[in-house]
Design an enzyme around this catalytic site. Structure first.
Site, short mmCIF file in Angstrom:
data_model
loop_
_atom_site.label_atom_id
_atom_site.label_comp_id
_atom_site.label_asym_id
_atom_site.label_seq_id
_atom_site.Cartn_x
_atom_site.Cartn_y
_atom_site.Cartn_z
CB SER A 1 28.71 37.01 34.76
OG SER A 1 29.01 35.74 35.30
CB THR B 1 30.35 38.03 41.53
OG1 THR B 1 29.73 39.26 41.22
CG2 THR B 1 31.72 38.24 42.13
CB THR C 1 32.12 40.33 38.61
OG1 THR C 1 30.92 40.20 37.86
CG2 THR C 1 32.27 41.77 39.04
NE ARG D 1 27.01 48.35 38.17
CZ ARG D 1 27.17 47.12 38.66
NH1 ARG D 1 28.17 46.38 38.25
NH2 ARG D 1 26.35 46.65 39.55
CB THR E 1 27.08 36.80 44.01
OG1 THR E 1 26.76 36.76 42.62
CG2 THR E 1 26.17 35.84 44.75
N GLY E 2 25.28 39.22 43.10
CA GLY E 2 23.98 39.81 42.81
C GLY E 2 24.12 41.28 42.45
N1 GLY Z 1 27.87 41.77 41.84
C1 GLY Z 1 28.45 42.19 40.65
C2 GLY Z 1 28.06 43.50 40.19
O1 GLY Z 1 27.00 44.00 40.54
O2 GLY Z 1 28.81 44.09 39.44
#
Ligand code: GLY
Length: 326
Positions: free
Chosen positions: A85, A187, A205, A215, A238-239
């Site tokens: 990730s 992340t 990330t 995106r 994060t998330g």
């Molecule tokens: N938190 C990382 C993302 O949604 O790209």
């Protein structure tokens, strides 16, 4: 809590009409906090945060800056091909492109970010160059890549055999389903307070696996993925990026700290805000870490399973986040 903090907190919460009872959930384990005065200190997201912290700690212990510490720490995670990730080995978008987002912010409110960057292993260092070498805050896509090359970064493919195979397997069904709390799925975010009492933060990330091409999530966005105010504190997220952006997650945590909340209380309040603003959070994970100017820290998540790596002179540990939902 000092009298001033208690006063400010009550005033702020009263003004916003925020009361605990209005929130859908209460924190299930409310145990995270430190004694003010612990410095230097570094906190980072997820288990890979310990790898970052170890590197950061070498710099902080020797009297180095929080900025150098967080950058060096997260670079190690960017270079780990096993992490799916972040950086090298990050899972690609639905078309097979690894696209990276990162940002960095220092104690002088200077900041830089890159988004939708391809073929550069260390987006966090490109973000630092944006901060230090340009009048801008955010460069994206091809412009960010060209800038990185001008600054001497080398291009390389970031799609590993393993991540390519995972993508090819995903393509057979092409179903996009975020799955909460898969270890190492998100992340790396890192915040540090150095010996001089200065705060800095970084996050980086590859974003959501198999996302739409183009995106961008919260991680390169100052105020969403990261925010630092050296008078108050710093926060990192994060998330699911879309949910974090909708509430300006990191910025509101620092604002709540400014008005008297502890980092722990502010992280929990930000989670409640995410819950309030989304109809269905059953499959939506968001987590925050925060650090105050005085070395207090906190962490909270929507669902169980998020943990924060913590390093001080006395502690080198993982801390489970307080969570709002079962
Ligand atoms: N938190 C990382 C993302 O949604 O790209």
């Amino acid at each position: 809590m000092t009298k001033r903090r208690a006063f400010l907190k009550n005033t702020f919460l009263g003004g916003l009409g925020v009361v605990a009872a209005s929130c859908k959930g209460m924190a299930k384990n409310h145990s995270v906090s430190s004694n003010p005065g612990d410095k230097p200190i570094v906190i980072s997201t997820w288990n890979h945060g310990q790898v970052a912290n170890n590197k950061s700690w070498e710099i902080l212990r020797a009297g180095g800056s929080a900025l150098d510490a967080v950058e060096a720490g997260v670079r190690l995670v960017e270079s780990d091909p096993e992490g799916s990730s972040v950086g090298l080995g990050g899972l690609p978008d639905r078309d097979g492109n690894v696209t990276l987002d990162a940002c960095i912010m220092n104690h002088k409110n200077e900041c830089g970010g890159v988004a939708f960057l391809q073929n550069i292993e260390h987006p966090v260092s490109v973000a630092r160059k944006v901060m230090e070498e340009t009048p801008h805050v955010l460069l994206v896509g091809e412009g960010a890549r060209q800038f990185a090359i001008q600054q001497g970064f080398k291009e390389r493919s970031l799609l590993t055999k393993k991540s390519e195979q995972a993508w090819l397997a995903w393509k057979k069904e092409s179903r996009y389903e975020p799955i909460i709390n898969i270890e190492n799925h998100d992340t790396i975010g890192s915040i540090a307070l150095d010996k001089n009492g200065n705060l800095s933060g970084a996050c980086t990330t590859s974003g959501l696996a198999y996302k739409m091409h183009g995106r961008v999530g919260d991680s390169p966005l100052i105020g969403s993925g990261l925010f630092v105010d050296n008078e108050v504190g710093a926060a990192c997220a994060t998330g699911l990026g879309e949910a974090i952006i909708r509430v300006a997650g990191s910025a509101i945590i620092v604002e709540m700290m400014r008005h008297g909340m502890s980092p722990q209380e502010a992280c929990e309040e930000a989670c409640k805000r995410v819950i309030q603003k989304h109809e269905d959070v059953s499959n939506l994970q968001v987590a925050f870490i925060a650090l105050s100017k005085t070395g207090e820290y906190g962490t909270a998540s929507l669902h169980k399973g998020f943990n924060m790596a913590l390093r001080t002179d006395k502690l080198d540990t993982m801390q489970e986040a307080a969570f709002q939902l079962g």
